[in-house]
Design a protein around this motif. Structure first.
Motif, PDB file in Angstrom:
ATOM      1  N   SER A 150       0.743  -1.451  -0.059  1.00  0.00           N
ATOM      2  CA  SER A 150      -0.081  -0.037  -0.182  1.00  0.00           C
ATOM      3  C   SER A 150       0.852   1.465   0.113  1.00  0.00           C
ATOM      4  CB  SER A 150      -0.880   0.042   1.247  1.00  0.00           C
ATOM      5  OG  SER A 150      -1.778  -1.008   1.280  1.00  0.00           O
ATOM      6  N   GLY A 151       2.170   1.125   0.063  1.00  0.00           N
ATOM      7  CA  GLY A 151       3.147   2.263  -0.063  1.00  0.00           C
ATOM      8  C   GLY A 151       3.370   2.876   1.165  1.00  0.00           C
ATOM      9  N   HIS A 152       3.018   2.119   2.372  1.00  0.00           N
ATOM     10  CA  HIS A 152       3.374   2.541   3.648  1.00  0.00           C
ATOM     11  C   HIS A 152       4.733   2.386   3.802  1.00  0.00           C
ATOM     12  CE1 HIS A 152      -0.824   1.520   4.056  1.00  0.00           C
ATOM     13  NE2 HIS A 152      -0.920   2.883   4.834  1.00  0.00           N
ATOM     14  N   ARG A 153       5.375   3.089   4.591  1.00  0.00           N
ATOM     15  CA  ARG A 153       6.891   3.019   5.061  1.00  0.00           C
ATOM     16  C   ARG A 153       6.951   2.358   6.335  1.00  0.00           C
ATOM     17  NH1 ARG A 153      10.058   8.127   6.335  1.00  0.00           N
ATOM     18  NH2 ARG A 153       8.114   8.779   6.950  1.00  0.00           N
ATOM     19  N   ILE A 154       7.742   1.267   6.511  1.00  0.00           N
ATOM     20  CA  ILE A 154       7.901   0.483   7.534  1.00  0.00           C
ATOM     21  C   ILE A 154       9.493   0.727   7.977  1.00  0.00           C
ATOM     22  CG2 ILE A 154       7.762  -1.642   8.650  1.00  0.00           C
ATOM     23  CD1 ILE A 154       5.762  -2.491   6.355  1.00  0.00           C
ATOM     24  N   VAL A 155       9.789   0.997   9.228  1.00  0.00           N
ATOM     25  CA  VAL A 155      11.225   1.439   9.831  1.00  0.00           C
ATOM     26  C   VAL A 155      11.255   0.713  11.269  1.00  0.00           C
ATOM     27  CG1 VAL A 155      12.661   3.204  10.151  1.00  0.00           C
ATOM     28  CG2 VAL A 155      11.027   3.624   8.454  1.00  0.00           C
ATOM     29  N   PRO A 156      12.298  -0.315  11.145  1.00  0.00           N
ATOM     30  CA  PRO A 156      12.624  -0.647  12.574  1.00  0.00           C
ATOM     31  C   PRO A 156      13.056   0.300  13.403  1.00  0.00           C
ATOM     32  CG  PRO A 156      13.271  -2.328  10.845  1.00  0.00           C
ATOM     33  CD  PRO A 156      13.007  -0.862  10.241  1.00  0.00           C
ATOM     34  N   ILE A 157      12.418   0.590  14.627  1.00  0.00           N
ATOM     35  CA  ILE A 157      13.155   1.472  15.565  1.00  0.00           C
ATOM     36  C   ILE A 157      13.695   1.067  16.968  1.00  0.00           C
ATOM     37  CG2 ILE A 157      11.855   3.225  14.501  1.00  0.00           C
ATOM     38  CD1 ILE A 157       9.957   3.208  17.035  1.00  0.00           C
ATOM     39  N   ALA A 158      13.542  -0.319  17.400  1.00  0.00           N
ATOM     40  CA  ALA A 158      13.787  -0.915  18.269  1.00  0.00           C
ATOM     41  C   ALA A 158      13.847  -2.537  18.111  1.00  0.00           C
ATOM     42  CB  ALA A 158      12.896  -0.652  19.514  1.00  0.00           C
ATOM     43  N   GLU A 159      14.720  -3.019  18.869  1.00  0.00           N
ATOM     44  CA  GLU A 159      14.809  -4.617  19.057  1.00  0.00           C
ATOM     45  C   GLU A 159      14.609  -5.335  20.284  1.00  0.00           C
ATOM     46  OE1 GLU A 159      19.310  -5.305  18.326  1.00  0.00           O
ATOM     47  OE2 GLU A 159      17.993  -5.512  16.536  1.00  0.00           O
ATOM     48  N   PHE A 160      14.365  -6.559  20.599  1.00  0.00           N
ATOM     49  CA  PHE A 160      14.497  -7.468  21.622  1.00  0.00           C
ATOM     50  C   PHE A 160      14.675  -8.661  21.494  1.00  0.00           C
ATOM     51  CE2 PHE A 160       9.955  -6.717  20.887  1.00  0.00           C
ATOM     52  CZ  PHE A 160       9.555  -8.186  21.084  1.00  0.00           C
ATOM     53  N   THR A 161      15.059  -9.363  22.238  1.00  0.00           N
ATOM     54  CA  THR A 161      15.050 -10.857  22.469  1.00  0.00           C
ATOM     55  C   THR A 161      14.426 -11.562  23.454  1.00  0.00           C
ATOM     56  OG1 THR A 161      17.260 -10.534  21.333  1.00  0.00           O
ATOM     57  CG2 THR A 161      17.001 -12.812  22.158  1.00  0.00           C
ATOM     58  N   ILE A 162      13.661 -12.666  23.390  1.00  0.00           N
ATOM     59  CA  ILE A 162      13.173 -13.160  24.272  1.00  0.00           C
ATOM     60  C   ILE A 162      13.704 -14.510  24.363  1.00  0.00           C
ATOM     61  CG2 ILE A 162      10.991 -12.150  24.010  1.00  0.00           C
ATOM     62  CD1 ILE A 162       9.678 -14.406  22.471  1.00  0.00           C
ATOM     63  N   GLU A 163      13.681 -15.069  25.485  1.00  0.00           N
ATOM     64  CA  GLU A 163      14.307 -16.716  25.661  1.00  0.00           C
ATOM     65  C   GLU A 163      13.208 -17.752  25.802  1.00  0.00           C
ATOM     66  OE1 GLU A 163      16.572 -16.352  29.226  1.00  0.00           O
ATOM     67  OE2 GLU A 163      18.084 -14.901  28.393  1.00  0.00           O
ATOM     68  N   GLN A 164      11.939 -17.579  25.892  1.00  0.00           N
ATOM     69  CA  GLN A 164      11.186 -18.377  26.088  1.00  0.00           C
ATOM     70  C   GLN A 164       9.588 -17.834  25.624  1.00  0.00           C
ATOM     71  OE1 GLN A 164      10.919 -19.425  30.067  1.00  0.00           O
ATOM     72  NE2 GLN A 164       9.701 -17.355  30.452  1.00  0.00           N
ATOM     73  N   ALA A 165       8.720 -18.626  24.962  1.00  0.00           N
ATOM     74  CA  ALA A 165       7.533 -18.102  24.513  1.00  0.00           C
ATOM     75  C   ALA A 165       6.663 -17.830  25.751  1.00  0.00           C
ATOM     76  CB  ALA A 165       6.803 -19.561  24.072  1.00  0.00           C
ATOM     77  N   GLY A 166       5.657 -17.017  25.374  1.00  0.00           N
ATOM     78  CA  GLY A 166       4.922 -16.617  26.185  1.00  0.00           C
ATOM     79  C   GLY A 166       4.158 -15.289  25.908  1.00  0.00           C
ATOM     80  N   THR A 167       3.389 -14.710  26.934  1.00  0.00           N
ATOM     81  CA  THR A 167       2.487 -13.367  26.534  1.00  0.00           C
ATOM     82  C   THR A 167       3.458 -12.119  27.126  1.00  0.00           C
ATOM     83  OG1 THR A 167       0.537 -14.564  26.863  1.00  0.00           O
ATOM     84  CG2 THR A 167       0.305 -12.261  26.866  1.00  0.00           C
ATOM     85  N   TYR A 168       3.662 -11.151  26.156  1.00  0.00           N
ATOM     86  CA  TYR A 168       4.488 -10.091  26.826  1.00  0.00           C
ATOM     87  C   TYR A 168       3.659  -8.935  26.707  1.00  0.00           C
ATOM     88  CZ  TYR A 168       8.160 -13.365  26.290  1.00  0.00           C
ATOM     89  OH  TYR A 168       9.040 -14.367  26.433  1.00  0.00           O
ATOM     90  N   ARG A 169       4.085  -7.787  27.491  1.00  0.00           N
ATOM     91  CA  ARG A 169       3.305  -6.499  27.916  1.00  0.00           C
ATOM     92  C   ARG A 169       4.268  -5.524  27.253  1.00  0.00           C
ATOM     93  NH1 ARG A 169       1.891  -6.420  32.580  1.00  0.00           N
ATOM     94  NH2 ARG A 169      -0.181  -7.230  32.268  1.00  0.00           N
ATOM     95  N   LEU A 170       3.895  -4.674  26.225  1.00  0.00           N
ATOM     96  CA  LEU A 170       4.918  -3.501  25.857  1.00  0.00           C
ATOM     97  C   LEU A 170       4.150  -2.359  26.177  1.00  0.00           C
ATOM     98  CD1 LEU A 170       7.217  -2.847  23.773  1.00  0.00           C
ATOM     99  CD2 LEU A 170       5.436  -2.477  21.998  1.00  0.00           C
TER     100      LEU A 170
END
Length: 175
Positions: A103-123
């Motif tokens: 659709s022409g939207h720009r997608i720019v990564p601005i942060a990263e994180f690493t998880i060690e196990q599956a689960g539910t996360y809160r951002l």
């Protein structure tokens, strides 16, 4: 003018270029659609989402406009819901991984994180005032340099396809 073997070689290069182009585009699509992809308004202060696979993830901003500065250095906070364990979110801007959707939207990564196990996360997004109304946050597996390298693979295979096709046609016309 062209010997028969060169016509056959040019036909082979054309087919090889087409096959490599299809495989490269398919791989590019697979990289950006594989794994979890959470997309939510950037104006939401708290977002809970499940992640099934351990590994590195990126937080990207999806903006519908072509202009405007993408907000950076957002102090996101991430925690696992069940244990309350805090996950480090590193703010960065990776312009090499900037991309556009269909659709022409720009997608720019601005942060990263690493998880060690599956689960539910809160951002938690403490800087909603830095986003526009239609901005979205996308959380997805980190692609790293794979997408960037695949661009070169697509270019190479397209050049091989077009060059082989032009030379093949010329070799047929010059016969």
């Amino acid at each position: 003018m062209f010997p028969l073997w060169s016509t056959i070689a040019f036909a082979f290069l054309t087919v090889l270029g087409a096959v490599l182009l299809i495989k490269s585009i398919g791989r590019m699509i697979a990289i950006y659609t594989a794994g979890a992809r959470i997309e939510e308004s950037a104006l939401v202060t708290t977002l809970e989402f499940p992640l099934k696979d351990p590994g590195s993830y990126e937080i990207a901003v999806k903006r519908p406009s072509l202009t405007g500065i993408i907000p950076t250095s957002i102090p996101f906070q991430l925690a696992e819901v069940s244990t309350g364990k805090t996950i480090v979110v590193q703010a960065f801007v990776n312009l090499l991984s900037q991309r556009r959707d269909m659709s022409g939207h720009r997608i720019v990564p601005i942060a990263e994180f690493t998880i060690e196990q599956a689960g539910t996360y809160r951002l938690t997004n403490p800087a909603i005032d830095r986003f526009k109304d239609k901005d979205k946050l996308i959380i997805m597996p980190k692609t790293g340099s794979q997408g960037f390298l695949l661009i070169f693979a697509i270019l190479f295979s397209a050049i091989l396809l077009i060059g082989g096709l032009v030379l093949f046609i010329l070799s047929l016309v010059k016969r």
